[in-house]
Design an enzyme around this catalytic site. Structure first.
Site, PDB file in Angstrom:
ATOM      1  N   GLU A 131       1.334 -51.977 -27.956  1.00  8.49           N
ATOM      2  CA  GLU A 131       2.072 -51.077 -27.062  1.00  8.49           C
ATOM      3  C   GLU A 131       3.132 -50.341 -27.873  1.00  8.49           C
ATOM      4  OE1 GLU A 131       3.676 -53.084 -23.616  1.00  8.49           O
ATOM      5  OE2 GLU A 131       5.334 -51.655 -23.468  1.00  8.49           O
ATOM      6  N   SER A 152      15.222 -51.088 -23.218  1.00  8.66           N
ATOM      7  CA  SER A 152      14.656 -50.141 -24.183  1.00  8.66           C
ATOM      8  C   SER A 152      13.920 -49.074 -23.377  1.00  8.66           C
ATOM      9  CB  SER A 152      13.743 -50.844 -25.188  1.00  8.66           C
ATOM     10  OG  SER A 152      12.503 -51.166 -24.638  1.00  8.66           O
ATOM     11  N   ASP A 157       4.342 -55.374 -28.505  1.00 11.39           N
ATOM     12  CA  ASP A 157       4.993 -54.124 -28.108  1.00 11.39           C
ATOM     13  C   ASP A 157       6.007 -53.808 -29.191  1.00 11.39           C
ATOM     14  OD1 ASP A 157       6.349 -52.008 -27.027  1.00 11.39           O
ATOM     15  OD2 ASP A 157       7.085 -53.067 -25.243  1.00 11.39           O
ATOM     16  N   LYS A 205       2.306 -57.781 -17.549  1.00  9.90           N
ATOM     17  CA  LYS A 205       3.251 -58.238 -18.563  1.00  9.90           C
ATOM     18  C   LYS A 205       4.524 -58.636 -17.830  1.00  9.90           C
ATOM     19  CE  LYS A 205       5.570 -55.374 -21.451  1.00  9.90           C
ATOM     20  NZ  LYS A 205       5.986 -54.529 -22.596  1.00  9.90           N
ATOM     21  N   LYS A 242       5.330 -49.078 -14.871  1.00  7.16           N
ATOM     22  CA  LYS A 242       6.600 -49.640 -14.410  1.00  7.16           C
ATOM     23  C   LYS A 242       7.073 -48.781 -13.245  1.00  7.16           C
ATOM     24  CE  LYS A 242       8.353 -51.169 -18.962  1.00  7.16           C
ATOM     25  NZ  LYS A 242       8.994 -50.623 -20.185  1.00  7.16           N
ATOM     26  N   ASP A 268       3.970 -46.648 -23.341  1.00  8.20           N
ATOM     27  CA  ASP A 268       5.036 -47.001 -22.390  1.00  8.20           C
ATOM     28  C   ASP A 268       6.055 -45.864 -22.377  1.00  8.20           C
ATOM     29  OD1 ASP A 268       7.186 -48.063 -21.012  1.00  8.20           O
ATOM     30  OD2 ASP A 268       7.561 -49.713 -22.376  1.00  8.20           O
ATOM     31  N   HIS A 277      15.843 -56.658 -27.318  1.00 10.58           N
ATOM     32  CA  HIS A 277      15.896 -57.771 -26.365  1.00 10.58           C
ATOM     33  C   HIS A 277      16.418 -59.074 -26.971  1.00 10.58           C
ATOM     34  CE1 HIS A 277      12.574 -55.720 -23.743  1.00 10.58           C
ATOM     35  NE2 HIS A 277      13.746 -55.135 -23.673  1.00 10.58           N
ATOM     36  N   GLU A 334      13.584 -61.813 -22.201  1.00  6.43           N
ATOM     37  CA  GLU A 334      12.349 -62.005 -21.426  1.00  6.43           C
ATOM     38  C   GLU A 334      11.784 -63.411 -21.572  1.00  6.43           C
ATOM     39  OE1 GLU A 334       9.740 -58.717 -22.303  1.00  6.43           O
ATOM     40  OE2 GLU A 334      11.068 -57.317 -21.279  1.00  6.43           O
ATOM     41  N   GLU A 347       8.271 -57.278 -28.851  1.00  6.69           N
ATOM     42  CA  GLU A 347       7.605 -58.356 -28.101  1.00  6.69           C
ATOM     43  C   GLU A 347       6.321 -58.782 -28.797  1.00  6.69           C
ATOM     44  OE1 GLU A 347       6.928 -56.617 -24.222  1.00  6.69           O
ATOM     45  OE2 GLU A 347       8.970 -55.859 -24.144  1.00  6.69           O
TER      46      GLU A 347
HETATM   47  P1  PGA Z   1      12.646 -52.718 -21.084  1.00  5.13           P
HETATM   48  O1  PGA Z   1      11.515 -53.146 -22.110  1.00  5.13           O
HETATM   49  O2  PGA Z   1      12.338 -53.295 -19.775  1.00  5.13           O
HETATM   50  O3  PGA Z   1      13.892 -53.244 -21.716  1.00  5.13           O
HETATM   51  O4  PGA Z   1      12.639 -51.202 -21.062  1.00  5.13           O
HETATM   52  C1  PGA Z   1      10.195 -53.422 -21.750  1.00  5.13           C
HETATM   53  C2  PGA Z   1       9.218 -52.664 -22.584  1.00  5.13           C
HETATM   54  O5  PGA Z   1       9.586 -51.920 -23.510  1.00  5.13           O
HETATM   55  O6  PGA Z   1       8.012 -52.794 -22.323  1.00  5.13           O
HETATM   56 ZN    ZN Z   2       7.298 -51.320 -23.890  1.00  2.00          ZN
END
Ligand code: PGA
Ligand code: ZN
Length: 426
Positions: free
Chosen positions: A283, A42, A242, A386, A335, A310, A155, A205, A164
């Site tokens: 999130e 995502s 999230d 996370k 990230k 994010d 996911h 995840e 999430e």
């Molecule tokens: P992604 O999702 O790693 O599939 O982008 C993680 C998130 O949205 O925090």
């Molecule tokens: Zn996210």
């Protein structure tokens, strides 16, 4: 001081079975360092580009041989011969070599793999653990983990819009105990879901992906599991989620649980959830394009809970600067592969610190067993990580590494715990 004498990348598989890149750097002293890069599903619109081959004959177009070649030929040619401890200069060289705004020429996956492998090798050479190399003597903070125990969105096929559902053991005395709380609750949750006739198959995840029908129902299951495991919701363990709302934002409105909702209706809904449940963090409650909505959301809930951006920031200092100026949130997700170098990631973290924004270091849904993020989160004293459920090797390895770091720090270790959320806990 040691010169980089060789850089070599190869194509490996991630936890979803898709190709990704792993790079090894060799220093003059004979020391090596390796890094493997994860991959999101995502993804934010403005993330740095993950270069894929698009050759339908290999891995459905997902091969990364071009990125591998960019490391082995183009990047190596420029970087070999540089001193490995000059991380910032090396990262800048690669940014310049790429020459685009979003690293689309060489690929953020290619660039980041070199950037991180160099840091790993240099730490190894200095003989100090990576987290200490990154952060020095003040690198002592073990993060509050955000365990993703129920999966939805892109996911899983649980039918839940929220991607999430997260457990935050804020009240644990240390990281090891936080991980124990998470693992125990995870197993109780599995038992309860099974008793109620739901599937306990897991999503990308490691969280369960039951078709419990609604976000509110999912939250009720979390509360029940926390209590049955013997913990107090809102004291020992808080809840976060999230929403990854960009995924259900269509033509200017949110299509949430079958209803079309305006930004303000989503905000009202979140406020209701925060009134009903011990939620401490949301999130991507709103979509990456909905800046106005984010500002309103922060006005409404920013004093009560952590609001993490994010997709809206994609770890980019320019976008985060805008978010800080406009008070569009009070926290940022970090990230590495959204931006593509260690240096720029550190810039974003520094920016967040100065603005009194919380940061949360994050894995991606497609992962490897690489543990760089465990060292980054302690090294920079970020206070939250996370990395999915306390289940599946690629998720658990990050948490296990944090326990090793906690051991290594001994009495100097400090669990972020309540302190990181102090302003929300009255
Ligand atoms: P992604 O999702 O790693 O599939 O982008 C993680 C998130 O949205 O925090
Ligand atoms: Zn996210």
């Amino acid at each position: 001081m040691s010169e980089i004498i060789a850089i070599e990348a190869m194509e490996i598989l991630d936890s979803r079975g898709n190709p990704t890149i792993e790079t090894e750097v060799l220093l003059e002293s004979g020391v090596t360092g390796k890094a493997a890069i994860p991959s999101g599903k995502s993804t934010g619109k403005y993330e740095a580009v993950e270069l894929r081959d698009n050759d339908p004959k290999r891995f459905g177009g997902k091969g990364v041989l071009k990125a591998v070649e960019n490391v082995n030929k183009v990047i190596a040619e420029k970087i070999v011969g540089m001193e490995s401890e000059n991380q910032v200069s090396i990262d800048r060289e690669m940014i310049e070599l790429d020459g685009t705004d979003n690293k689309s020429k060489l690929g953020a996956n290619a660039i980041l793999s070199v950037s991180l492998a160099i840091a790993v090798a240099t730490a190894e050479e200095t003989g100090i653990p990576l987290y200490k190399y990154l952060g020095g003597i003040n690198a002592i903070t073990l993060p509050v983990p955000q365990f993703n125990v129920l999966n939805g969105g892109e996911h899983a096929d649980s039918g839940l819009n929220i991607q999430e559902f997260l457990l935050l053991p804020v009240g644990a005395p240390n990281f090891k105990e936080a991980l124990r709380y998470g693992s125990e609750i995870y197993h109780v949750l599995s038992k309860i879901l099974k008793e109620d006739g739901y599937s306990i198959s897991i999503g990308d995840e490691g969280g369960f992906a039951p078709r419990v029908g609604s976000g509110e129902n999912a939250l009720k299951y979390l509360i029940k599991a926390i209590q049955e495991a013997g913990y107090i919701p809102g004291k020992d363990v808080f809840i976060g989620f999230d929403a990854a709302a960009s995924a259900f934002f269509k033509d200017g409105t949110y299509v949430y649980e079958g209803k079309r909702m305006a930004s303000i209706e989503m905000i009202n809904y979140y406020e209701h959830l925060v009134d009903e449940f011990p939620i401490i963090s949301i999130e991507d409650g709103l979509a990456e394009e909905d800046w106005e909505g984010w500002v309103k959301l922060t006005e409404r809930l920013g004093n009560r809970i952590q609001l993490i951006g994010d997709d809206i920031y994609v770890t980019n200092p320019k976008l985060l600067s805008r978010g800080i100026k406009e008070s569009a949130s009070n926290a940022v997700l970090i990230k590495l592969n959204q931006i593509g170098t260690l240096t720029e990631t550190m810039d974003t973290i520094r920016l967040a610190n100065r603005a009194y924004f919380n940061s949360v270091v994050s894995h991606r849904s497609g992962e490897t067993t690489d543990v760089f993020i465990s060292h980054l989160v302690v090294g920079m004293n970020i206070g939250q990580i996370k990395s999915g459920a306390p289940c599946r090797a690629e998720r658990v390895e990050k948490y296990n590494e944090l326990m090793r770091i906690e051991d290594d720090l001994g009495t100097a270790a400090k669990y972020a715990g309540r302190e990181i959320f102090e302003r929300f806990l009255q």
